[in-house]
Design a protein around this motif. Sequence first.
Motif, PDB file in Angstrom:
ATOM      1  N   PRO A   5       0.838  -1.207   0.000  1.00 37.65           N
ATOM      2  CA  PRO A   5       0.000   0.000   0.000  1.00 37.65           C
ATOM      3  C   PRO A   5       0.873   1.257   0.000  1.00 37.65           C
ATOM      4  O   PRO A   5       1.889   1.318   0.694  1.00 37.65           O
ATOM      5  CB  PRO A   5      -0.795  -0.117   1.302  1.00 37.65           C
ATOM      6  CG  PRO A   5      -0.783  -1.575   1.639  1.00 37.65           C
ATOM      7  CD  PRO A   5       0.532  -2.090   1.127  1.00 37.65           C
ATOM      8  N   VAL A   6       0.474   2.242  -0.776  1.00 34.79           N
ATOM      9  CA  VAL A   6       1.243   3.475  -0.904  1.00 34.79           C
ATOM     10  C   VAL A   6       1.462   4.115   0.460  1.00 34.79           C
ATOM     11  O   VAL A   6       2.535   4.651   0.743  1.00 34.79           O
ATOM     12  CB  VAL A   6       0.537   4.452  -1.873  1.00 34.79           C
ATOM     13  CG1 VAL A   6       1.196   5.818  -1.856  1.00 34.79           C
ATOM     14  CG2 VAL A   6       0.533   3.881  -3.278  1.00 34.79           C
ATOM     15  N   GLU A  17       9.436   3.822  -7.026  1.00 37.19           N
ATOM     16  CA  GLU A  17       8.330   3.201  -7.754  1.00 37.19           C
ATOM     17  C   GLU A  17       7.695   4.192  -8.725  1.00 37.19           C
ATOM     18  O   GLU A  17       7.334   3.827  -9.838  1.00 37.19           O
ATOM     19  CB  GLU A  17       7.284   2.657  -6.788  1.00 37.19           C
ATOM     20  CG  GLU A  17       6.221   1.871  -7.515  1.00 37.19           C
ATOM     21  CD  GLU A  17       5.217   1.175  -6.622  1.00 37.19           C
ATOM     22  OE1 GLU A  17       4.116   0.895  -7.108  1.00 37.19           O
ATOM     23  OE2 GLU A  17       5.520   0.919  -5.435  1.00 37.19           O
ATOM     24  N   LEU A  18       7.583   5.447  -8.312  1.00 38.16           N
ATOM     25  CA  LEU A  18       7.022   6.474  -9.203  1.00 38.16           C
ATOM     26  C   LEU A  18       7.874   6.607 -10.463  1.00 38.16           C
ATOM     27  O   LEU A  18       7.336   6.724 -11.567  1.00 38.16           O
ATOM     28  CB  LEU A  18       6.919   7.807  -8.466  1.00 38.16           C
ATOM     29  CG  LEU A  18       6.361   8.983  -9.250  1.00 38.16           C
ATOM     30  CD1 LEU A  18       4.972   8.685  -9.794  1.00 38.16           C
ATOM     31  CD2 LEU A  18       6.340  10.237  -8.379  1.00 38.16           C
ATOM     32  N   GLU A  19       9.180   6.575 -10.306  1.00 34.12           N
ATOM     33  CA  GLU A  19      10.071   6.652 -11.472  1.00 34.12           C
ATOM     34  C   GLU A  19       9.842   5.472 -12.418  1.00 34.12           C
ATOM     35  O   GLU A  19       9.833   5.646 -13.645  1.00 34.12           O
ATOM     36  CB  GLU A  19      11.527   6.701 -11.026  1.00 34.12           C
ATOM     37  CG  GLU A  19      11.903   8.024 -10.377  1.00 34.12           C
ATOM     38  CD  GLU A  19      13.294   8.036  -9.777  1.00 34.12           C
ATOM     39  OE1 GLU A  19      13.987   6.995  -9.767  1.00 34.12           O
ATOM     40  OE2 GLU A  19      13.698   9.112  -9.294  1.00 34.12           O
ATOM     41  N   TYR A  39      -1.357   4.799 -14.065  1.00 32.01           N
ATOM     42  CA  TYR A  39      -1.543   6.230 -13.866  1.00 32.01           C
ATOM     43  C   TYR A  39      -2.131   6.510 -12.485  1.00 32.01           C
ATOM     44  O   TYR A  39      -1.684   7.422 -11.779  1.00 32.01           O
ATOM     45  CB  TYR A  39      -2.456   6.804 -14.962  1.00 32.01           C
ATOM     46  CG  TYR A  39      -2.563   8.305 -14.901  1.00 32.01           C
ATOM     47  CD1 TYR A  39      -1.613   9.103 -15.518  1.00 32.01           C
ATOM     48  CD2 TYR A  39      -3.604   8.920 -14.214  1.00 32.01           C
ATOM     49  CE1 TYR A  39      -1.690  10.489 -15.450  1.00 32.01           C
ATOM     50  CE2 TYR A  39      -3.686  10.301 -14.135  1.00 32.01           C
ATOM     51  CZ  TYR A  39      -2.739  11.079 -14.762  1.00 32.01           C
ATOM     52  OH  TYR A  39      -2.815  12.439 -14.685  1.00 32.01           O
ATOM     53  N   GLY A  40      -3.106   5.720 -12.088  1.00 26.29           N
ATOM     54  CA  GLY A  40      -3.701   5.874 -10.757  1.00 26.29           C
ATOM     55  C   GLY A  40      -2.683   5.642  -9.656  1.00 26.29           C
ATOM     56  O   GLY A  40      -2.613   6.399  -8.680  1.00 26.29           O
ATOM     57  N   ARG A  41      -1.896   4.577  -9.793  1.00 26.42           N
ATOM     58  CA  ARG A  41      -0.853   4.284  -8.801  1.00 26.42           C
ATOM     59  C   ARG A  41       0.170   5.420  -8.779  1.00 26.42           C
ATOM     60  O   ARG A  41       0.619   5.844  -7.718  1.00 26.42           O
ATOM     61  CB  ARG A  41      -0.187   2.946  -9.130  1.00 26.42           C
ATOM     62  CG  ARG A  41       0.946   2.527  -8.221  1.00 26.42           C
ATOM     63  CD  ARG A  41       0.495   1.986  -6.915  1.00 26.42           C
ATOM     64  NE  ARG A  41       1.642   1.465  -6.143  1.00 26.42           N
ATOM     65  CZ  ARG A  41       1.543   0.848  -5.015  1.00 26.42           C
ATOM     66  NH1 ARG A  41       0.354   0.631  -4.482  1.00 26.42           N
ATOM     67  NH2 ARG A  41       2.599   0.412  -4.378  1.00 26.42           N
ATOM     68  N   GLY A  42       0.518   5.917  -9.965  1.00 27.15           N
ATOM     69  CA  GLY A  42       1.474   7.022 -10.039  1.00 27.15           C
ATOM     70  C   GLY A  42       0.967   8.272  -9.335  1.00 27.15           C
ATOM     71  O   GLY A  42       1.724   8.950  -8.641  1.00 27.15           O
TER      72      GLY A  42
END
Length: 80
Positions: A5-6, A17-19, A39-42
């Motif tokens: 989870p973020v 992870e964003l990269e 995109y949502g996760r980003g």
Amino acid sequence: MSDTPVSELSFEQAMAELEKVVGQLERGDVALEESITLYGRGADLKKRCEDKLKEAEEKVAAIALDRDGAPSGLTPVEGM
């Protein structure tokens, strides 16, 4: 993409992870549905990084310095 989870990621983990997410989206080699999920996760990862940076800035700003420039203690930060 991590299953963690973020909200449980450190700043460094979220940034890494964003990269990866951005790299995958830029390459364009993922299916549309996966792109939407990425995109949502980003977006969630970006917010986590922003929140962690704001938290760090508030902690640094809360350090009071005496006349000699030495830390004289911490000033409580609202919500912490």
